[in-house]
Design an enzyme around this catalytic site. Structure first.
Site, PDB file in Angstrom:
ATOM      1  N   SER A 174       0.915  -1.242  -0.047  1.00 12.96           N
ATOM      2  CA  SER A 174       0.020  -0.055   0.141  1.00 12.96           C
ATOM      3  C   SER A 174       0.798   1.461  -0.087  1.00 12.96           C
ATOM      4  O   SER A 174       0.768   2.135   1.096  1.00 12.96           O
ATOM      5  CB  SER A 174      -1.114  -0.111   1.213  1.00 12.96           C
ATOM      6  OG  SER A 174      -1.624  -1.263   1.084  1.00 12.96           O
ATOM      7  N   ARG A 189       7.165   6.446  -4.755  1.00 14.18           N
ATOM      8  CA  ARG A 189       7.936   7.129  -3.494  1.00 14.18           C
ATOM      9  C   ARG A 189       7.331   6.174  -2.192  1.00 14.18           C
ATOM     10  O   ARG A 189       6.169   5.746  -2.127  1.00 14.18           O
ATOM     11  CB  ARG A 189       7.506   8.525  -3.150  1.00 14.18           C
ATOM     12  CG  ARG A 189       6.089   8.900  -2.858  1.00 14.18           C
ATOM     13  CD  ARG A 189       5.840  10.117  -2.803  1.00 14.18           C
ATOM     14  NE  ARG A 189       4.484  10.306  -2.515  1.00 14.18           N
ATOM     15  CZ  ARG A 189       3.530  10.512  -3.354  1.00 14.18           C
ATOM     16  NH1 ARG A 189       3.885  10.574  -4.522  1.00 14.18           N
ATOM     17  NH2 ARG A 189       2.228  10.867  -3.021  1.00 14.18           N
ATOM     18  N   ASP A 227      -4.273  -2.269  -0.158  1.00  8.98           N
ATOM     19  CA  ASP A 227      -5.425  -2.614   1.145  1.00  8.98           C
ATOM     20  C   ASP A 227      -6.785  -2.039   0.694  1.00  8.98           C
ATOM     21  O   ASP A 227      -7.835  -2.938   1.045  1.00  8.98           O
ATOM     22  CB  ASP A 227      -5.072  -2.180   2.356  1.00  8.98           C
ATOM     23  CG  ASP A 227      -4.648  -0.787   2.589  1.00  8.98           C
ATOM     24  OD1 ASP A 227      -4.734  -0.001   1.632  1.00  8.98           O
ATOM     25  OD2 ASP A 227      -4.421  -0.226   3.606  1.00  8.98           O
TER      26      ASP A 227
END
Length: 494
Positions: A174, A189, A227
């Site tokens: 996630s 990132r 998620d």
């Protein structure tokens, strides 16, 4: 022996500074009165209250932002196609592995899908150290593979897995990724405190596969998911009325199923326009940079400007559990500076940024005692200040304002998807998860109230409920769906 009521301490500039401590609620003590607190509360009520009209304006702006994200890449709300095609049938069955690399734990699961919305799960959690989150990326994936190897070895020993079987694996990751296929994801990132070098700009599935091969783990990564997408799929598997999934926790996000024909930025792939694909909205970024639509108070602006990413995640900063306690703390500090609260008491503890946890707001709102004893405890134990009943009632009312605004803004996000997709007439279920939704008292009720304020009586048809486990069950179901799809030769390169 100095008098207990007031002791004089010289300040560094030489001026005497009075510290007041008190043994009972005497009227002569410098404490805020009930009337004075009520005057202040009125000011904050107008600042934090969202009218139905304002909410409907936010919903319209939100819808436009969602459409923009679908039409072209690189938008503020990116509307990421997940390459999870269509809903689960509910008949998915078999053994699957799921790995979830979370912010604090690595979770590995063996999921036995039994069809008809039923499943069994066995799982283990492994704590991630701060060092592991910062060391080389390949070493981080080696650790994940080692933990999974330990888990599969014990599953084979217990008979839950057969020796020699290589199980399909769903990997919940996630963090913002560029995906052009379900088993490919380039990390844009790190977030959640990770900083592992040599990972950003790399395909995390390829890195994980390398570590699995190195440690001879009997697993094959077939799907990379987040998620929120997992929550959407798991919740629909168990409750087919589910059309939307949301996370309301330290972060916030939503996922839903969109027709490919309504996603102009996917036109070049020449996919069936009637087919559906799950969209990971990443909606925490709504109204970032421009700040045209959301009702930001001066406290929200302070939080934004002093954050590590000023201007970004504007929606998240108003509704996420990471920030609600800080909003309340900033208000209290302003009233301390104005000489309204805690006059003469040492308030240095409450002046520490982020020292006021959002869990305190939950406790303050749910304090069942007439004297508000839990609030006495919070302020005396954590901040070493004494409070009067009038102050405690004021703090409780403030917590309610901040918590209610967060829930009503959350309702605006849900309403934007409902309105865009035309779900209002037949109604739909919304699977919701996250610490705010699950633990903050009255949060779900306030979301429902907000939906009725936006849509009128029909808003009752949109019902949120506690979602299924997205990063374990959801990830395994996505792996099962992907395996079936590719075996049937449908979009096998995606």
């Amino acid at each position: 022996m100095v008098d207990r009521r007031t002791s004089i301490t010289p300040t560094p500039t030489g001026h005497p500074l009075a510290f007041h401590t008190r043994s009972s609620d005497h009227d002569d003590l410098p404490h805020a009165t009930k009337r004075k607190m009520a005057d202040h509360l009125r000011k904050f009520e107008s600042m934090f209250t969202l009218t139905p009209q304002r909410m409907r304006m936010i919903v319209e702006a939100f819808k436009e932002t969602l459409e923009l994200g679908l039409s072209k890449p690189g938008q503020v709300v990116p509307m990421i196609p997940t390459f999870v095609f269509g809903w689960p049938t509910g008949k998915e069955a078999g053994n699957f592995l799921a790995v979830d690399l979370g912010g604090t734990n690595l979770r590995v699961c063996l999921v036995a899908l039994q069809g008809e919305g039923k499943f069994e799960i066995t799982q283990s959690k492994y704590r991630l150290t701060e060092e592991q989150k910062q060391e080389d990326g390949q070493r981080l994936f080696d650790f994940c593979a080692e933990c999974l190897k330990t888990f599969t070895d014990s599953s084979i020993e217990s008979g839950a897995m057969k020796s020699g079987d290589i199980l399909p694996l769903g990997f919940t990751f996630s963090y913002p990724c560029l995906q052009n296929a379900i088993d490919h994801g380039e990390l844009i990132r790190w977030t959640k405190g990770f900083g592992a070098p040599n990972t950003e700009g790399h395909d995390v599935v390829a890195m994980f596969r390398q570590s699995l091969a190195k440690h001879s783990v009997p697993a094959e990564v077939v799907a990379l998911t987040c998620d929120t997408t997992g929550t959407l799929i798991a919740s629909h598997y168990v409750n087919p009325e589910t059309k939307i999934a949301c996370i309301f926790g330290t972060g916030c996000n939503a996922a839903y199923m969109e027709k490919i024909g309504h996603i102009p930025k996917l036109a070049s792939l020449n996919l069936d326009p009637e087919a559906e694909i799950a969209i990971n909205c990443e909606w925490g970024a709504f109204d970032s940079f421009e700040h045209e639509h959301l009702p930001r108070s001066k406290y929200d602006i302070i939080i934004d400007e002093s954050s590590n990413k000023p201007g970004e995640q504007a929606f998240e900063k108003l509704i996420s559990g990471r920030y609600l306690g800080e909003i309340l703390r900033l208000i209290i500090c302003e009233l301390i500076d104005e000489g309204v609260l805690f006059l003469g008491q040492n308030t240095y503890k409450i002046e520490i940024p982020y020292s006021f946890d959002t869990a305190f707001l939950s406790l303050m709102e749910s304090d069942p005692t007439d004297e508000l004893l839990m609030i006495i405890g919070i302020f005396s134990h954590f901040f070493a200040v004494e409070t009067t009943l009038a102050e405690r009632q004021f703090f409780r009312a403030l917590a309610k304002l901040v918590g209610k605004r967060a829930a009503r803004l959350s309702a605006c996000g849900i309403a934007a998807i409902v309105s865009k997709m035309g779900y209002l007439e037949q109604g739909c279920s919304v699977g919701a998860d996250g610490s705010l939704y699950n633990k903050y008292p009255g949060f779900a009720d306030r979301v429902h109230e907000g939906l009725q304020d936006i849509f009128g009586e029909k808003g009752r048809r949109i019902v949120t409920y506690h979602a299924e486990d997205g990063s374990g069950i959801g990830s395994a179901i996505v792996a099962a769906m992907t395996k079936q799809r590719k075996e049937a030769g449908i979009y096998s390169d995606l």
